[in-house]
Design an enzyme around this catalytic site. Structure first.
Site, PDB file in Angstrom:
ATOM      1  CE  LYS A 194     -29.580 -13.185  61.439  1.00 53.37           C
ATOM      2  NZ  LYS A 194     -30.750 -12.711  62.233  1.00 53.37           N
ATOM      3  CG  ASP A 223     -17.860 -13.075  69.262  1.00 55.78           C
ATOM      4  OD1 ASP A 223     -17.432 -14.204  69.568  1.00 55.78           O
ATOM      5  OD2 ASP A 223     -18.242 -12.246  70.105  1.00 55.78           O
ATOM      6  CG  ASN A 278     -15.380  -2.150  71.329  1.00 60.65           C
ATOM      7  OD1 ASN A 278     -14.708  -2.736  70.488  1.00 60.65           O
ATOM      8  ND2 ASN A 278     -16.559  -1.627  71.051  1.00 60.65           N
ATOM      9  CG  ASP A 315     -14.283 -22.015  64.201  1.00 59.01           C
ATOM     10  OD1 ASP A 315     -13.995 -20.878  64.616  1.00 59.01           O
ATOM     11  OD2 ASP A 315     -15.366 -22.578  64.486  1.00 59.01           O
ATOM     12  CG  ASP A 365      -5.405 -13.352  72.612  1.00 59.91           C
ATOM     13  OD1 ASP A 365      -5.594 -13.346  71.381  1.00 59.91           O
ATOM     14  OD2 ASP A 365      -5.881 -14.224  73.369  1.00 59.91           O
ATOM     15  CD  GLU A 401     -13.622 -11.459  75.825  1.00 64.15           C
ATOM     16  OE1 GLU A 401     -14.801 -11.259  75.472  1.00 64.15           O
ATOM     17  OE2 GLU A 401     -12.776 -12.055  75.119  1.00 64.15           O
TER      18      GLU A 401
END
Length: 294
Positions: A195, A191, A166, A227, A113, A139
């Site tokens: 921009k 995330d 990372n 989402d 994940d 993570e």
């Protein structure tokens, strides 16, 4: 039974993914079924819902069977804190662990994940699939990893491990060193870095895309969702380019998708935390499930 508990039970039905879920050819996917003896009408519950529930209540309730301790000396841990993965502090590859030390059986099929957040989603799967699959959470926010490690230790799970990493830099060497097959990769609500000049900070870059496709075993699966439509489209475009990956609705036309090819339900048996928050606020979740061909 007080009204708040009844509301939460009904909200599981109102907010998705419980009950009949999609079946995919991966044995670790399990479905849950919930029912309610409440005599309150759905419309009444919808009117009262925001007066009695917060999305954090739903997260806690849906993951309640993990029995996690929150009395940890970790300070304040922000789930949605954005970081810059291009900064020097995240440029060092994660050290490859001794797989025999972190998993009881390192030959089991592996799920990775990417951007696992608090790790509860992965713990829920690991708890239900002992001796079936191993689970690795990557993570970039170190506090979340430390807390997840404490939870895993408290739960005495031997088929799950979390790494501060990372993924863009570390994924390839990690999965290529793993003794067993890479069976499933998930990237769930990453995330967004809205921009345009920050799009290079998004986790899914070409090197990672290639490493995922190359290392999945034939029949292995890739599950992505967001989402944010722009982010979901970005992931979809990158993976649709590979002939080796087929979306699940082309393999099984009966899989419930909308007219644009987005899966209507989460196939994993439980929603992620971000998914719960987003659906509580009325947002749509855009999902794709791919399977690698022979």
């Amino acid at each position: 039974m007080n009204w708040c508990v009844v509301s939460m039970r009904m909200s599981k039905q109102m907010f998705g993914s419980f009950g009949s879920v999609m079946l995919v050819p991966f044995s670790c996917f399990r479905s849950l079924s919930f029912s309610s003896n409440s005599h309150f009408t759905s419309s009444h519950l919808q009117q009262q819902q925001h007066q009695h529930l917060r999305s954090s209540d739903l997260v806690s309730f849906e993951y309640s069977d993990l029995n996690l301790s929150y009395n940890l000396d970790q300070g304040h841990v922000r789930i949605r804190q954005h970081v810059n993965p291009l900064s020097a502090s995240f440029s060092v590859p994660a050290q490859v662990p001794d797989w025999n030390m972190v998993f009881a059986d390192p030959t089991l099929p592996l799920m990775v994940d990417i951007g696992c957040g608090s790790g509860r989603f992965l713990m829920w799967l690991a708890k239900r699939n002992p001796k079936v699959s191993n689970y690795l959470g990557l993570e970039i926010r170190q506090k979340l990893v430390k807390r997840a490690e404490l939870w895993v230790k408290d739960m005495t799970l031997d088929n799950i491990h979390f790494l501060f990493a990372n993924a863009t830099i570390s994924f390839k060497q990690l999965v290529e060193s793993y003794p067993g097959p890479l069976r499933l990769v998930s990237i769930l609500c990453p995330d967004p870095h809205f921009k345009k000049r920050h799009h290079k900070r998004r986790v899914l870059q070409k090197p990672l895309v290639g490493a995922i496709v190359d290392n999945l075993i034939p029949g292995g699966q890739l599950f992505v969702q967001s989402d944010v439509l722009e982010v979901a489209l970005d992931m979809r475009i990158q993976f649709d380019e590979f002939d080796a990956l087929k979306h699940i609705d082309t393999l099984n036309p009966a899989m419930p998708c909308d007219d644009e090819g987005w899966l209507l339900r989460n196939p994993m048996g439980i929603r992620t935390e971000r998914e719960i928050h987003a659906e509580f606020e009325g947002a749509k979740i855009y999902r794709r499930l791919y399977q690698k061909q022979m």
